[in-house]
Scaffold this motif. Structure first.
Motif, mmCIF file in Angstrom:
data_model
loop_
_atom_site.group_PDB
_atom_site.id
_atom_site.type_symbol
_atom_site.label_atom_id
_atom_site.label_comp_id
_atom_site.label_asym_id
_atom_site.label_seq_id
_atom_site.Cartn_x
_atom_site.Cartn_y
_atom_site.Cartn_z
ATOM 1 N N MET A 1 41.930 43.170 30.777
ATOM 2 C CA MET A 1 41.188 43.074 29.557
ATOM 3 C C MET A 1 41.808 43.963 28.474
ATOM 4 S SD MET A 1 37.220 43.212 28.858
ATOM 5 C CE MET A 1 36.588 44.373 27.720
ATOM 6 N N MET A 2 42.316 45.077 28.847
ATOM 7 C CA MET A 2 42.914 46.000 27.882
ATOM 8 C C MET A 2 44.101 45.345 27.175
ATOM 9 S SD MET A 2 42.518 48.833 26.623
ATOM 10 C CE MET A 2 43.273 50.146 25.782
ATOM 11 N N ARG A 3 44.832 44.496 27.881
ATOM 12 C CA ARG A 3 46.005 43.837 27.323
ATOM 13 C C ARG A 3 45.645 43.011 26.085
ATOM 14 N NH1 ARG A 3 49.527 40.242 31.397
ATOM 15 N NH2 ARG A 3 49.762 38.509 30.002
ATOM 16 N N ALA A 4 44.452 42.441 26.058
ATOM 17 C CA ALA A 4 44.012 41.611 24.941
ATOM 18 C C ALA A 4 43.789 42.429 23.675
ATOM 19 C CB ALA A 4 42.730 40.874 25.318
ATOM 20 N N TRP A 5 43.600 43.717 23.809
ATOM 21 C CA TRP A 5 43.306 44.575 22.660
ATOM 22 C C TRP A 5 44.503 45.365 22.174
ATOM 23 C CZ3 TRP A 5 39.149 43.984 19.822
ATOM 24 C CH2 TRP A 5 38.068 43.306 20.382
ATOM 25 N N ILE A 6 45.662 45.226 22.801
ATOM 26 C CA ILE A 6 46.840 45.992 22.400
ATOM 27 C C ILE A 6 47.259 45.658 20.979
ATOM 28 C CG2 ILE A 6 49.307 46.362 22.829
ATOM 29 C CD1 ILE A 6 48.669 46.209 25.827
ATOM 30 N N LYS B 1 32.640 23.412 15.885
ATOM 31 C CA LYS B 1 32.751 22.598 17.101
ATOM 32 C C LYS B 1 33.445 23.356 18.241
ATOM 33 C CE LYS B 1 32.490 17.845 15.659
ATOM 34 N NZ LYS B 1 31.764 17.198 16.715
ATOM 35 N N ALA B 2 34.163 24.421 17.907
ATOM 36 C CA ALA B 2 34.881 25.181 18.930
ATOM 37 C C ALA B 2 33.938 25.715 19.996
ATOM 38 C CB ALA B 2 35.646 26.330 18.296
ATOM 39 N N ARG B 3 32.715 26.008 19.623
ATOM 40 C CA ARG B 3 31.749 26.546 20.587
ATOM 41 C C ARG B 3 31.332 25.517 21.633
ATOM 42 N NH1 ARG B 3 31.364 31.618 19.720
ATOM 43 N NH2 ARG B 3 31.334 32.414 17.607
ATOM 44 N N GLN B 4 31.619 24.249 21.379
ATOM 45 C CA GLN B 4 31.257 23.207 22.342
ATOM 46 C C GLN B 4 32.234 23.141 23.512
ATOM 47 O OE1 GLN B 4 30.978 19.547 20.172
ATOM 48 N NE2 GLN B 4 29.351 20.298 18.843
ATOM 49 N N ALA B 5 33.468 23.605 23.287
ATOM 50 C CA ALA B 5 34.476 23.573 24.352
ATOM 51 C C ALA B 5 34.258 24.747 25.303
ATOM 52 C CB ALA B 5 35.878 23.647 23.760
ATOM 53 N N HIS B 6 34.856 24.662 26.466
ATOM 54 C CA HIS B 6 34.817 25.755 27.441
ATOM 55 C C HIS B 6 36.126 26.524 27.302
ATOM 56 C CE1 HIS B 6 31.331 23.797 29.086
ATOM 57 N NE2 HIS B 6 32.026 22.694 29.269
ATOM 58 N N TRP B 7 36.062 27.775 26.847
ATOM 59 C CA TRP B 7 37.239 28.589 26.571
ATOM 60 C C TRP B 7 37.522 29.516 27.739
ATOM 61 C CZ3 TRP B 7 40.101 28.334 21.961
ATOM 62 C CH2 TRP B 7 39.598 27.440 21.020
ATOM 63 N N VAL B 8 38.791 29.532 28.173
ATOM 64 C CA VAL B 8 39.202 30.367 29.303
ATOM 65 C C VAL B 8 40.403 31.210 28.874
ATOM 66 C CG1 VAL B 8 39.970 30.400 31.700
ATOM 67 C CG2 VAL B 8 38.420 28.586 30.919
ATOM 68 N N ASP B 9 40.241 32.524 28.909
ATOM 69 C CA ASP B 9 41.296 33.476 28.549
ATOM 70 C C ASP B 9 42.203 33.665 29.763
ATOM 71 O OD1 ASP B 9 42.883 35.649 27.879
ATOM 72 O OD2 ASP B 9 41.220 36.886 27.175
ATOM 73 N N ILE B 10 43.468 33.251 29.637
ATOM 74 C CA ILE B 10 44.374 33.331 30.790
ATOM 75 C C ILE B 10 44.783 34.759 31.114
ATOM 76 C CG2 ILE B 10 45.229 30.998 30.413
ATOM 77 C CD1 ILE B 10 47.881 32.294 29.438
ATOM 78 N N TRP B 11 44.568 35.703 30.197
ATOM 79 C CA TRP B 11 44.873 37.097 30.493
ATOM 80 C C TRP B 11 43.754 37.752 31.280
ATOM 81 C CZ3 TRP B 11 47.347 39.449 25.451
ATOM 82 C CH2 TRP B 11 48.658 38.991 25.348
ATOM 83 N N ARG B 12 42.580 37.192 31.228
ATOM 84 C CA ARG B 12 41.455 37.744 31.985
ATOM 85 C C ARG B 12 41.311 37.112 33.364
ATOM 86 N NH1 ARG B 12 36.059 38.517 28.451
ATOM 87 N NH2 ARG B 12 36.627 40.538 27.632
ATOM 88 N N ASP B 13 41.820 35.913 33.539
ATOM 89 C CA ASP B 13 41.618 35.162 34.762
ATOM 90 C C ASP B 13 42.963 34.703 35.321
ATOM 91 O OD1 ASP B 13 40.841 33.451 36.785
ATOM 92 O OD2 ASP B 13 39.377 32.352 35.568
ATOM 93 N N PRO B 14 43.463 35.368 36.366
ATOM 94 C CA PRO B 14 44.754 34.991 36.942
ATOM 95 C C PRO B 14 44.778 33.546 37.457
ATOM 96 C CG PRO B 14 44.055 37.125 37.782
ATOM 97 C CD PRO B 14 42.914 36.573 37.008
ATOM 98 N N ALA B 15 43.639 33.052 37.921
ATOM 99 C CA ALA B 15 43.582 31.658 38.382
ATOM 100 C C ALA B 15 43.781 30.696 37.210
ATOM 101 C CB ALA B 15 42.251 31.385 39.070
ATOM 102 N N ALA B 16 43.280 31.071 36.043
ATOM 103 C CA ALA B 16 43.474 30.243 34.847
ATOM 104 C C ALA B 16 44.950 30.222 34.451
ATOM 105 C CB ALA B 16 42.625 30.765 33.699
ATOM 106 N N ALA B 17 45.599 31.372 34.534
ATOM 107 C CA ALA B 17 47.030 31.432 34.223
ATOM 108 C C ALA B 17 47.810 30.534 35.181
ATOM 109 C CB ALA B 17 47.527 32.869 34.303
ATOM 110 N N ALA B 18 47.393 30.500 36.434
ATOM 111 C CA ALA B 18 48.055 29.630 37.421
ATOM 112 C C ALA B 18 47.856 28.152 37.076
ATOM 113 C CB ALA B 18 47.523 29.925 38.817
ATOM 114 N N VAL B 19 46.674 27.793 36.595
ATOM 115 C CA VAL B 19 46.407 26.406 36.192
ATOM 116 C C VAL B 19 47.316 26.024 35.026
ATOM 117 C CG1 VAL B 19 44.683 24.886 35.138
ATOM 118 C CG2 VAL B 19 44.029 26.353 37.034
ATOM 119 N N VAL B 20 47.452 26.923 34.057
ATOM 120 C CA VAL B 20 48.298 26.654 32.893
ATOM 121 C C VAL B 20 49.757 26.537 33.308
ATOM 122 C CG1 VAL B 20 49.120 27.607 30.696
ATOM 123 C CG2 VAL B 20 46.694 27.661 31.246
#
Length: 145
Positions: free
Chosen positions: A1-6, A90-109
């Protein structure tokens, strides 16, 4: 999470240093403008601009139920920011996934982009689209509503 604030923290520090130099040289108006500009840049490049991120498994589950797109993003990405701004409310209607917070999401990408963590990657009906046109994403959001 800290990485997102650098990046936002660096922008605030640089703006503060430049503003301090302007104050010392006797230009408080310019210092105020610099602080405001850098604060705005920091805010735009922070996770605060994006809807709350959820985990990839939860996003996939929700998308299967409601048919809404899953948007994989990361803070500091200019293309993610462009997509977010162009989608507007409309952006709030989508499901947003931060790949820096979720290693499984980064793997999907990475799996969708030949090993690269290219974002934004938008998944609609199980099909990944890398850096799609915001108008197309808006259309997908309209179909799922």
């Amino acid at each position: 999470m800290m990485r997102a604030w650098i990046l936002p923290m660096l922008l605030v520090l640089c703006g503060s240093a430049l503003a301090a130099g302007r104050i010392v040289s006797g230009a408080p108006g310019a210092a105020t403008a610099i602080v405001l500009a850098f604060a705005l840049l920091a805010g735009v490049n922070s996770p605060l601009v994006f809807p709350k991120s959820i985990g990839v498994l939860e996003a996939q589950r929700r998308s299967a139920v409601d048919g809404r797109p899953v948007v994989f993003w990361r803070p500091g990405c200019q293309y993610c920011l462009r997509l977010r701004i162009r989608l507007g409310r409309k952006a709030r209607q989508a499901h947003w996934v931060d790949i820096w917070r979720d290693p499984a999401a980064a793997a999907v990408v990475r799996a969708a982009n030949d090993g690269d963590e290219t974002v934004p990657t938008v998944v609609v009906a199980g099909e990944a689209h890398t850096n799609p046109d915001p108008a197309w994403v808006r259309e997908q959001l309209g179909r799922s509503a």
